[in-house]
Design an enzyme around this catalytic site. Structure first.
Site, short mmCIF file in Angstrom:
data_model
loop_
_atom_site.label_atom_id
_atom_site.label_comp_id
_atom_site.label_asym_id
_atom_site.label_seq_id
_atom_site.Cartn_x
_atom_site.Cartn_y
_atom_site.Cartn_z
N GLY A 1 0.99 -1.16 -0.12
CA GLY A 1 -0.01 -0.08 0.10
C GLY A 1 0.76 1.31 -0.08
O GLY A 1 0.92 2.18 0.85
N GLU B 1 0.64 -1.32 -4.93
CA GLU B 1 -0.64 -0.35 -4.61
C GLU B 1 -1.77 -0.66 -5.51
O GLU B 1 -1.86 -1.30 -6.69
CB GLU B 1 -0.12 1.06 -5.13
CG GLU B 1 -1.09 2.17 -5.27
CD GLU B 1 -1.82 2.28 -3.81
OE1 GLU B 1 -1.35 2.47 -2.72
OE2 GLU B 1 -3.28 2.26 -3.86
N ASN C 1 -3.51 -6.23 -5.50
CA ASN C 1 -4.18 -6.33 -4.34
C ASN C 1 -3.43 -7.38 -3.52
O ASN C 1 -3.26 -8.58 -3.61
CB ASN C 1 -5.65 -7.01 -4.47
CG ASN C 1 -6.28 -7.25 -3.03
OD1 ASN C 1 -5.77 -6.95 -2.00
ND2 ASN C 1 -7.36 -7.50 -3.19
N SER C 2 -2.57 -6.82 -2.72
CA SER C 2 -1.55 -7.44 -2.00
C SER C 2 -2.21 -8.38 -1.13
O SER C 2 -1.34 -9.47 -0.59
CB SER C 2 -0.76 -6.33 -0.96
OG SER C 2 -1.70 -5.95 0.31
N ASP D 1 -5.01 1.81 5.39
CA ASP D 1 -6.50 2.34 5.67
C ASP D 1 -6.89 1.57 7.10
O ASP D 1 -6.75 0.39 7.15
CB ASP D 1 -7.46 1.69 4.41
CG ASP D 1 -7.01 2.44 3.21
OD1 ASP D 1 -6.51 3.53 3.30
OD2 ASP D 1 -6.93 1.48 2.26
C1 SAM Z 1 -3.66 5.80 3.41
S1 SAM Z 1 -2.66 5.06 2.44
C2 SAM Z 1 -0.86 5.34 2.71
C3 SAM Z 1 -0.10 5.31 1.66
C4 SAM Z 1 1.55 5.31 1.97
N1 SAM Z 1 1.95 3.88 2.76
C5 SAM Z 1 1.85 6.56 2.72
O1 SAM Z 1 2.05 6.20 4.13
O2 SAM Z 1 1.71 7.37 2.52
C6 SAM Z 1 -3.17 3.42 2.08
C7 SAM Z 1 -2.98 2.93 0.82
O3 SAM Z 1 -2.91 1.55 0.51
C8 SAM Z 1 -3.51 1.12 -0.68
N2 SAM Z 1 -4.17 -0.04 -0.47
C9 SAM Z 1 -5.14 -0.56 0.28
N3 SAM Z 1 -5.65 -1.77 0.21
C10 SAM Z 1 -4.54 -2.08 -0.51
C11 SAM Z 1 -4.35 -3.67 -0.94
N4 SAM Z 1 -5.17 -4.55 -0.63
N5 SAM Z 1 -3.34 -3.64 -1.94
C12 SAM Z 1 -2.30 -2.81 -2.29
N6 SAM Z 1 -2.75 -1.42 -1.82
C13 SAM Z 1 -3.58 -1.28 -1.01
C14 SAM Z 1 -4.54 2.21 -0.88
O4 SAM Z 1 -4.76 2.47 -2.33
C15 SAM Z 1 -3.57 3.43 -0.24
O5 SAM Z 1 -2.96 3.83 -1.50
#
Ligand code: SAM
Lengths: 355, 252
Positions: free
Chosen positions: B73, B96, B129-130, B152
């Site tokens: 993410g 991401e 999707n991780s 999130d």
């Molecule tokens: C609140 S943001 C934080 C982003 C970054 N790590 C930062 O600290 O600025 C959370 C990120 O995780 C991504 N994300 C959520 N679920 C995910 C998943 N299952 N696989 C990959 N990315 C995911 C979202 O799209 C989002 O960009």
């Protein structure tokens, strides 16, 4: 089979009633039963504890492992009981160390067997005295049966069964797509029975018979050996199993609610015999479909298993049709139109909170 | 900011092989429920597309070099960019889910590679999707560091299973992390911080780093300030909660 029903009932009367069981397996020592719910979580129950205190059985299912948001299609214990193997609709096969205390969860993943390019539908093991740990065999919607080394997760061989099936189905020649629906190792041999559905555009064609593959364990290969056809009846095997003693392959087809008839459910059992122990890796002798009278247990057993011994041909045709339809629904992932997908997205209840 | 930096002319003017970098990988299979390609297995990940500097041609595989850090993410990629120059020989991947965001990270890395010749060659990003596809990208024991920065929160109880740190998902993270590998988590949501910490504490294959170890690790200092989300929290004077654990051999 009977046990399976019991488990479902157990779930039905308790807290996991909302969960549909998608796969089940019993540990080799008979102590634990594992079952997968529709969220991709595998639960484990200690059967000894269940015996002692029936009343609190509902508290006894503990989460063992999970495939995130996928549907688990098959669960198997490795022949030595060391691993539990789970397959899912996202092409994955996970091999997990089955721990000493399963109720605390199975955290140590041994390997992932990756290579299928469609959902994995079924698993079985082949083992011999020299290879007691066995090799994993998997069937998939990608028209293949694959042979794996579960310790490393490496793919040893791929057998394209789609082409073979294509030749066998009269309506199904030409471009098509085959799905392996079940696999069973013939006990004490290196043969694997394969049930296949074949789809040409959107028409499902049943293969009136099964394929037999042969595994050369020392060369680590899996290849087509022969076809056993089932003539005369509209019999689509949906489930295969082999009995340990006499080299028989049991085949089941079944539906509930046959459209247009007042049977609550219908099942039909057939048996193939002639897998000879002495020629374990060959199929020189002819496996044949037994007449109902010749099935061990005879008509009495059939009556028990099927509910009745003779089934009218027209009911059978309707049932075969129903099997095809439900297979189609079960095996083919829902494809939503982009409009519908948008709608589903908008009406989801798990939307992220806007930042 | 996003719009400005993703100006379509941007790459043209620098002559970057943009198409090549974006091309869907040949061996991957589009999934019917996912609208992005997923490699069939880690051996199908095309390193030469992600790290052309380290893998000049696709047929000449440099088997010894593998991705060792994963930022799950990764959002806009701030952490990858900070880590890139700190560990210039270590290959890193951001994962991401959001398409536009991952596209942005790709462009950002391309631009950095052009303006700083020889640098930022060790970082890349995939849209995936991780929670579902980590085993398709990473082999057993391959990672030395794994990052979960400001994930999130999914506040509702029934949505807890959507959290990117959960007891079951930790099994997968323990699988891709080598023994001694480190998992870094941070959040500004106290409840989520408690949750991530308790999941890690309860897991038999993780142990917390000691205060001294945390102090000595240069990466820990980046957790709160390297990413866009972290900077936002810092600007607002928010508190953060971190949990940093090591992958261990389970006892028993
Ligand atoms: C609140 S943001 C934080 C982003 C970054 N790590 C930062 O600290 O600025 C959370 C990120 O995780 C991504 N994300 C959520 N679920 C995910 C998943 N299952 N696989 C990959 N990315 C995911 C979202 O799209 C989002 O960009």
């Amino acid at each position: 089979m009977f046990f399976n029903g019991g488990l479902l009932k157990y779930c039905g009367s308790n807290r996991c009633s909302e969960k549909r069981v998608t796969a089940v397996a019993i540990s080799n020592d008979g102590q634990y039963v594992c079952f997968a719910d529709k969220f991709g979580v595998v639960w484990v129950v200690d059967l000894r504890e269940l015996d002692e205190s029936q009343a609190s059985a509902n508290k006894k299912a503990a989460p063992l492992l999970a495939h995130y948001c996928s549907i688990i299609t098959s669960l198997e214990f490795s022949p030595d009981g060391q691993f539990v193997v789970s397959a899912d609709r996202d092409f994955k096969i996970r091999v997990t160390v089955f721990p000493k205390k399963p109720l605390d969860g199975a955290h140590e993943i041994q390997s992932f067997c990756l290579g299928h390019t469609e959902f994995v539908s079924c698993l079985t093991f082949i083992c011999t005295l020299e290879y007691p740990q066995g090799f994993l065999v998997s069937g998939s919607g990608d028209s293949t049966v694959r042979l794996w080394d579960i310790t490393s997760g490496s793919l040893l061989d791929t057998c394209e069964v789609g082409v073979k099936a294509g030749h066998l189905v009269s309506e199904g020649s030409g471009e098509g797509h085959s799905t392996v629906t079940d696999l069973s190792t013939i006990q004490d041999s290196q043969l694997v029975a394969v049930a296949i559905q074949r789809q040409v555009s959107s028409v499902i064609c049943a293969l009136q018979g099964i394929l037999i593959l042969s595994c050369n364990i020392s060369a680590q290969t899996l290849y087509f050996a022969k076809v056993v056809s089932i003539k005369g009846e509209n019999f689509i095997p949906t489930s295969l199993g082999s009995s340990s003693s006499v080299g028989l392959l049991w085949m089941v087809t079944g539906v509930s609610n046959v459209p247009g008839f007042d049977y609550s459910s219908l099942s039909r059992v057939k048996v193939i015999s002639g897998f000879n122990k002495n020629s374990a890796d060959s199929v020189e002798n002819e496996p044949t479909v037994l007449e109902d009278n010749d099935i061990p247990g005879g008509m009495e057993l059939l009556k028990k298993l099927q509910g009745s011994v003779c089934v009218e041909e027209k009911v059978f045709l309707a049932a075969a049709e129903a099997v095809k339809t439900s297979m189609c629904n079960l095996l083919i992932k829902k494809q939503y139109s982009s409009e519908k997908r948008e709608f589903r997205k908008r009406t989801r209840n798990d939307r992220k909170i806007k930042q | 900011m996003l719009e400005k930096e993703t100006n379509p002319n941007f790459n043209k003017s620098t002559g970057l092989p943009r198409k090549r970098f974006y091309r869907a990988r040949a061996h991957s299979n589009p999934l019917s429920d996912a609208h992005f390609p997923v490699p069939v297995s880690p051996s199908h990940v095309e390193y030469s597309l992600h790290y052309p500097h380290f893998f000049p041609s696709s047929d000449q595989m440099n088997d010894s070099k593998k991705i060792q850090f994963a930022d799950i993410g990764c959002g806009f990629g701030g952490l990858l960019i900070s880590l890139s120059t700190l560990f210039p020989e270590t290959l890193m991947i951001g994962m991401e889910l959001r398409d536009k965001v991952s596209e942005y990270v790709k462009e950002r890395i391309s631009a950095l590679r052009v303006s700083n010749p020889g640098q930022y060659q060790n970082i890349s990003v995939v849209r995936t999707n991780s929670m579902k596809y980590i085993p398709n990208y990473l082999e057993k024991g391959q990672l030395t560091k794994m990052f979960f920065l400001f994930p999130d929160p999914h506040f509702k109880e029934k949505n807890h299973r959507r959290r990117v740190i959960s007891p079951h998902l930790l099994d997968e993270y323990a699988y891709v992390l080598g023994i001694g590998g480190i998992i870094y988590t941070i959040t500004d949501v106290e409840e989520l911080g408690d949750w991530m910490k308790s999941c890690l504490e309860s897991h038999p294959m993780f142990e917390p780093l000691t205060e001294e170890e945390l102090e000595a690790d240069p990466v820990v200092k980046l957790l709160s300030c390297a990413t866009e989300e972290g900077q936002k929290v810092a600007r607002n004077g928010g508190q953060t909660f971190q949990a940093v654990f090591r992958r261990i051999v389970p006892t028993s």
